[in-house]
Design an enzyme around this catalytic site. Structure first.
Site, PDB file in Angstrom:
ATOM      1  N   ASP A 299     -15.061 -21.449 -37.004  1.00 23.58           N
ATOM      2  CA  ASP A 299     -13.905 -20.712 -37.489  1.00 23.58           C
ATOM      3  C   ASP A 299     -13.842 -20.894 -39.007  1.00 23.58           C
ATOM      4  O   ASP A 299     -13.717 -22.012 -39.502  1.00 23.58           O
ATOM      5  CB  ASP A 299     -12.656 -21.274 -36.814  1.00 23.58           C
ATOM      6  CG  ASP A 299     -11.371 -20.765 -37.404  1.00 23.58           C
ATOM      7  OD1 ASP A 299     -11.414 -19.866 -38.260  1.00 23.58           O
ATOM      8  OD2 ASP A 299     -10.305 -21.272 -37.022  1.00 23.58           O
ATOM      9  N   SER A 319     -14.657 -13.260 -41.289  1.00 23.51           N
ATOM     10  CA  SER A 319     -13.564 -12.592 -40.597  1.00 23.51           C
ATOM     11  C   SER A 319     -12.598 -13.598 -39.987  1.00 23.51           C
ATOM     12  O   SER A 319     -11.531 -13.229 -39.526  1.00 23.51           O
ATOM     13  CB  SER A 319     -14.130 -11.702 -39.489  1.00 23.51           C
ATOM     14  OG  SER A 319     -14.869 -12.489 -38.575  1.00 23.51           O
ATOM     15  N   CYS A 320     -12.972 -14.855 -39.961  1.00 25.86           N
ATOM     16  CA  CYS A 320     -12.157 -15.872 -39.303  1.00 25.86           C
ATOM     17  C   CYS A 320     -11.235 -16.592 -40.285  1.00 25.86           C
ATOM     18  O   CYS A 320     -10.883 -17.748 -40.075  1.00 25.86           O
ATOM     19  CB  CYS A 320     -13.047 -16.900 -38.621  1.00 25.86           C
ATOM     20  SG  CYS A 320     -14.379 -16.197 -37.664  1.00 25.86           S
ATOM     21  N   THR A 321     -10.875 -15.980 -41.379  1.00 26.79           N
ATOM     22  CA  THR A 321      -9.916 -16.577 -42.298  1.00 26.79           C
ATOM     23  C   THR A 321      -8.624 -15.801 -42.214  1.00 26.79           C
ATOM     24  O   THR A 321      -8.612 -14.607 -41.914  1.00 26.79           O
ATOM     25  CB  THR A 321     -10.433 -16.561 -43.750  1.00 26.79           C
ATOM     26  OG1 THR A 321     -10.682 -15.217 -44.127  1.00 26.79           O
ATOM     27  CG2 THR A 321     -11.706 -17.357 -43.894  1.00 26.79           C
ATOM     28  N   CYS A 408     -12.936 -14.255 -33.456  1.00 27.41           N
ATOM     29  CA  CYS A 408     -14.085 -14.964 -34.015  1.00 27.41           C
ATOM     30  C   CYS A 408     -13.729 -16.428 -34.284  1.00 27.41           C
ATOM     31  O   CYS A 408     -12.666 -16.704 -34.835  1.00 27.41           O
ATOM     32  CB  CYS A 408     -14.469 -14.250 -35.313  1.00 27.41           C
ATOM     33  SG  CYS A 408     -15.543 -15.174 -36.419  1.00 27.41           S
TER      34      CYS A 408
END
Length: 466
Positions: A299, A319-321, A408
């Site tokens: 992540d 994309s995982c922020t 994600c």
């Protein structure tokens, strides 16, 4: 605490600080006035323009100062498109441009214009021939960054500029990331840059429009900066920006070799120290100080937070922020892994021991995040049956993993967990409505040497081949 995010904003250069303080005392008056204080301010503005123009490689009367690099991009695109509106309304950009370019392109389409996005290789570079083929008789303007802000890949600007010149199309170059390292090569027509990328103060941009380029400034007329950047000039910041560009350029030239060696150490060591990691971007044609890698089963928000707690400031296009709910458009255009993405951009005064310490703590940080997420621990893909054993018969139907509603990197983690149960030659289908899955599941297959069959809606099918 090591700061490894100068691609976002570089710390204020000491020369910028000195020039800023001096200009606050000497450059507060209106440079358009004829009295003594105004003349003094005008001298400072002219000197700053000459210094910046020398660094860019243009004439001083071709360069204006803007309130930001984004404003320079927007003014350059709008002015060039308006100046060539009789030619047509077609704009060509690369798929990995900075968001300021892509947002301006979107605005252009809303007013009836047409935009062609040129794709890039897996390394993030455009092909000059493909870019040239996108130019048309009604192309009013083309835009191409000099180097990518997320992965550091240097674009073939000179070759593209030559093709644009042959087609009679002006080329705008976003040089925000590369201007510190030297002038942009090629016969480009317009250029934009931003001072806070090289250690100047924030709030100063550069816009260059070379002589002979048709340009019609957008918005109400203004007498300042040739009408291309309206409003009272922030003279102290402009003086500091120009002075720091010259000083930082000299520092960059002196340390480029050392910085390139440090990023090469990262490029070599990170995949060895952290299993299931992909280094992205061109390994040769790249900026000396910037490196990006992506980690499976991680992540991005948790990874950046853990690195911050360990004392390192880095950034991510993952994309995982929390600030990026969809995959980075750059990573998406390249077709590379988006989850667990880390961008390391080293400052000019970086110490080798800080890079070594980053390498020391990174494996444990990634392992910790993977453990929290319940990621599989195996290092290698599932092994095929031994020759003396008959292969397991494929299941009557494909194995199904329902990851709908999960973000994600959970869909890929769930895929990896069930994959050891997939017989050789059989398939598994992952259901995922996370946009990152379109990148990360194919990337997982490539990294694990498995076959990505394809996607149908929210269903992604993978076949075990080894």
């Amino acid at each position: 605490m090591p700061y490894f995010d100068v691609a976002s904003a570089a710390p204020l250069h000491p020369v910028a600080r000195q020039a800023l303080l001096a200009a606050l005392d000497e450059g507060w008056a209106d440079p358009a006035r004829l009295y003594r204080e105004g003349r003094r301010a005008r001298l400072l503005l002219d000197a700053a323009r000459e210094t910046a123009a020398e660094a860019v490689g243009c004439r001083p009367d071709e360069l204006v100062f803007t309130p930001s690099g984004t404003r320079a991009v927007h003014a350059g695109l709008a002015g060039a498109l308006a100046g060539r509106r009789r030619v047509g309304g077609h704009l060509v950009v690369s798929a990995v441009e900075h968001s300021s370019v892509l947002h301006a392109a979107e605005a252009h389409t809303r007013t009836g214009g047409e935009v062609t996005e040129v794709g890039v290789s897996r390394a993030g570079a455009v092909d000059p021939g493909t870019y040239a083929a996108a130019l048309r008789a009604d192309t009013a303007l083309a835009a191409l960054q000099s180097a990518n802000h997320e992965v550091g890949t240097v674009q073939p600007v000179a070759e593209v500029a030559e093709a644009c010149r042959a087609a009679g199309v002006p080329l705008l170059v976003d040089a925000a990331q590369s201007l510190l390292w030297g002038p942009v090569e090629g016969d480009w027509s317009l250029l934009a840059a931003s001072a806070h990328k090289w250690g100047g103060p924030a709030g100063v941009g550069l816009l260059v429009v070379r002589k002979g380029t048709r340009f019609a400034p957008a918005g109400p007329a203004d007498e300042r900066e040739n009408g291309r950047s309206p409003g009272f000039e922030n003279l102290p910041a402009i003086v500091a920006a120009a002075a720091s560009l010259r000083a930082a350029r000299a520092d960059a030239e002196a340390r480029a070799g050392e910085l390139r060696a440090l990023t090469e150490r990262l490029r070599t060591r990170v995949p060895l120290l952290v299993p299931r990691t992909e280094v992205v971007g061109d390994p040769e044609r790249r900026l000396p100080h910037l490196l990006t890698f992506s980690c499976l089963y991680v992540d991005g928000e948790s990874l950046l937070g853990a690195l911050d707690r360990a004392g390192f400031s880095v950034s991510s296009g993952s994309s995982c922020t929390s600030s990026a709910l969809t995959p980075s458009h750059v990573l998406r255009a390249m077709g590379v892994l988006s989850e667990g993405n880390v961008r390391v951009s080293l400052p000019l005064d970086v110490r080798a021991e800080d890079v070594d310490r980053f390498l020391d703590i990174l494996p444990g940080v990634v392992a910790g995040v993977r453990e929290q997420l319940g990621a599989p621990s195996e290092e290698e893909p599932p092994t095929a049956p031994r020759e003396e054993e008959p292969p397991a018969a494929p299941s009557p139907g494909p194995l199904l993993v329902d990851a709908l509603g999960k973000r994600c990197p959970v869909p890929v983690i769930e895929l990896a967990k069930v994959f050891p149960r997939v017989p050789l030659g059989a398939t598994v289908t992952v259901l995922s409505d996370d946009e990152a899955a379109a990148l990360d599941i194919p990337a997982w297959c490539e990294m694990r040497d498995q076959e990505y069959v394809g996607r149908e809606g929210t269903a992604y099918t993978v076949r075990r081949t080894s």
